[in-house]
Design an enzyme around this catalytic site. Structure first.
Site, PDB file in Angstrom:
ATOM      1  N   LYS A 216     -28.509 -55.124   1.538  1.00 42.93           N
ATOM      2  CA  LYS A 216     -27.380 -54.211   2.193  1.00 42.93           C
ATOM      3  C   LYS A 216     -26.190 -54.584   2.544  1.00 42.93           C
ATOM      4  O   LYS A 216     -26.027 -56.100   2.728  1.00 42.93           O
ATOM      5  CB  LYS A 216     -28.335 -53.388   3.175  1.00 42.93           C
TER       6      LYS A 216
ATOM      7  N   ASP B  62     -39.991 -54.991   9.783  1.00 45.14           N
ATOM      8  CA  ASP B  62     -38.842 -55.297  10.472  1.00 45.14           C
ATOM      9  C   ASP B  62     -39.156 -55.775  11.877  1.00 45.14           C
ATOM     10  O   ASP B  62     -40.229 -55.138  12.457  1.00 45.14           O
ATOM     11  CB  ASP B  62     -37.639 -54.289  10.401  1.00 45.14           C
TER      12      ASP B  62
ATOM     13  N   ASP C 157     -33.650 -49.121  15.326  1.00 46.44           N
ATOM     14  CA  ASP C 157     -32.946 -48.593  16.452  1.00 46.44           C
ATOM     15  C   ASP C 157     -32.470 -47.163  15.892  1.00 46.44           C
ATOM     16  O   ASP C 157     -33.067 -46.026  16.204  1.00 46.44           O
ATOM     17  CB  ASP C 157     -31.647 -49.488  16.432  1.00 46.44           C
ATOM     18  N   SER C 158     -31.324 -47.252  15.119  1.00 42.19           N
ATOM     19  CA  SER C 158     -30.924 -45.865  14.749  1.00 42.19           C
ATOM     20  C   SER C 158     -31.633 -45.328  13.615  1.00 42.19           C
ATOM     21  O   SER C 158     -31.762 -44.134  13.250  1.00 42.19           O
ATOM     22  CB  SER C 158     -29.526 -46.125  14.167  1.00 42.19           C
ATOM     23  N   GLY C 159     -32.501 -46.299  12.724  1.00 39.85           N
ATOM     24  CA  GLY C 159     -33.374 -45.735  11.583  1.00 39.85           C
ATOM     25  C   GLY C 159     -32.638 -45.673  10.248  1.00 39.85           C
ATOM     26  O   GLY C 159     -33.232 -45.710   9.483  1.00 39.85           O
ATOM     27  N   GLY C 160     -31.248 -46.057  10.304  1.00 37.48           N
ATOM     28  CA  GLY C 160     -30.475 -45.839   9.348  1.00 37.48           C
ATOM     29  C   GLY C 160     -30.920 -46.923   8.112  1.00 37.48           C
ATOM     30  O   GLY C 160     -30.945 -46.695   6.955  1.00 37.48           O
TER      31      GLY C 160
ATOM     32  N   ARG D 296     -29.758 -59.073  19.979  1.00 36.18           N
ATOM     33  CA  ARG D 296     -28.975 -58.865  18.785  1.00 36.18           C
ATOM     34  C   ARG D 296     -27.558 -59.457  19.162  1.00 36.18           C
ATOM     35  O   ARG D 296     -26.839 -59.638  18.189  1.00 36.18           O
ATOM     36  CB  ARG D 296     -28.840 -57.515  18.549  1.00 36.18           C
ATOM     37  N   GLN D 297     -27.418 -59.944  20.187  1.00 38.06           N
ATOM     38  CA  GLN D 297     -26.009 -60.594  20.664  1.00 38.06           C
ATOM     39  C   GLN D 297     -26.384 -62.132  20.672  1.00 38.06           C
ATOM     40  O   GLN D 297     -26.166 -62.325  21.800  1.00 38.06           O
ATOM     41  CB  GLN D 297     -25.462 -60.126  21.982  1.00 38.06           C
TER      42      GLN D 297
ATOM     43  N   ARG E  52     -23.678 -53.979   5.785  1.00 34.91           N
ATOM     44  CA  ARG E  52     -23.363 -53.252   7.083  1.00 34.91           C
ATOM     45  C   ARG E  52     -21.945 -53.148   7.153  1.00 34.91           C
ATOM     46  O   ARG E  52     -21.191 -54.469   7.364  1.00 34.91           O
ATOM     47  CB  ARG E  52     -24.228 -53.990   8.045  1.00 34.91           C
TER      48      ARG E  52
END
Length: 310
Positions: free
Chosen positions: A190, A216, A220-223, A93-94, A192
């Protein structure tokens, strides 16, 4: 051919070896008292085609270091070719500079794996496809569509089905699912505000009266998934399920998903499922062992890997 497993996901490594009908190579991947990584390969690998299986999942730095030390041990043992099989590629992700004075850590990890002595990388569903270009060695990036699509058809069917991308960045992935299944596509727009938090704004596409499948690469967090599910139901969707390749599921993600509007989340075993994942009835795990085993066999025999997706 030899298959070596480090410690991040040994059940997956054992399942891959079983699919190839061969044993794992005897090796020790341990720690000294100060937590330094220590590796010893107990079998002769001189001149062999060696595959080292290691996801760089939590704890990411420990597992990355295990991978690097294993590669170095194999290189110094005169393995003919070393392929790093990384089902989940951490730091993906980086992949760019989101602001001034920030690193591109995915490129750094690519450099580390290459300089350690890997000749090739086999990975699963990179977060950003351009990460393949960070390596100066061949990279096979496997897509889970051939696993996920049959599972959706077998367990859900295609009647009144809509494939939904939870963000604009995942449209290409969702389009691939929708095209294979001959169903419609929708997108959740969305915003972020900060890492690990998201706010759903709009749903693009017709979802009223439909059964929705969110797809997806990482949860990760599921948010994102939970917010998207709520937004889709508000737009009149009959039900919402999600298919994600990598179940990072950090902190309270499992509890968040269990309490959400999602009917079910399906993930793969690219990351070793935690006890919380195993006991919840809202998350189901499908295995990528057979799929990755076939890719390993084709790499070893110099056959086509891309034909797996035809």
């Amino acid at each position: 051919m030899k298959i070596v497993a480090a410690n991040s996901n040994r059940p997956l490594a054992e399942a891959i070896a079983a699919s190839l009908r061969m044993p794992l190579t005897s090796a020790s991947v341990q720690r000294f008292a100060d937590m330094e990584v220590w590796v010893e390969i107990h079998e002769n690998v001189r001149g062999e085609d060696v595959f080292i299986i290691q996801s760089t999942s939590y704890p990411a730095n420990d597992h990355l270091m295990e991978l690097l030390v294993c590669i170095d041990a194999l290189r110094r043992a005169s393995a003919r070719r070393i392929t790093a099989v990384v089902p989940y590629f951490g730091y993906a992700r980086q992949d760019r500079k989101p602001g001034p004075r920030t690193p591109i850590s995915a490129k750094l990890v690519a450099n580390l794996i290459t300089r350690a002595g890997a000749d090739r990388v086999l990975t699963l569903e990179l977060h950003a496809a351009q990460i393949q270009g960070f390596f100066d060695i061949p990279v096979d990036n496997m897509f889970t569509t051939p696993i996920m699509v049959p599972d959706i058809i077998a367990n859900i069917g295609t009647e009144d089905l809509v494939i939904v991308s939870p963000d604009v960045g995942g449209v290409s992935r969702a389009r691939g699912f929708a095209k294979r299944m001959g169903v419609q596509l929708a997108i959740v727009d969305k915003r972020r505000e900060k890492p690990g938090a998201s706010e759903v704004m709009n749903v693009i596409g017709e979802v009223a009266g439909k059964r929705c499948i969110l797809v997806d690469d990482i949860v990760d967090s599921g948010g994102t998934l939970c917010n998207a599910a709520t937004a889709l139901l508000r737009q009149g969707a009959r039900s919402v399920q999600a298919y994600c390749t990598h179940g990072v599921l950090s902190a309270g993600a499992v509890a968040r998903i269990a309490a959400s509007d999602l009917e079910r989340l399906v993930i793969t075993d690219s990351i070793r499922p935690t006890e919380a994942v195993r006991v919840t009835d809202k998350i189901r795990v499908v295995s990528v062992a057979q799929f990755m085993g076939e890719a390993i066999k084709r790499i070893s025999s110099e056959s086509s890997v891309s034909s797996l997706f035809d």
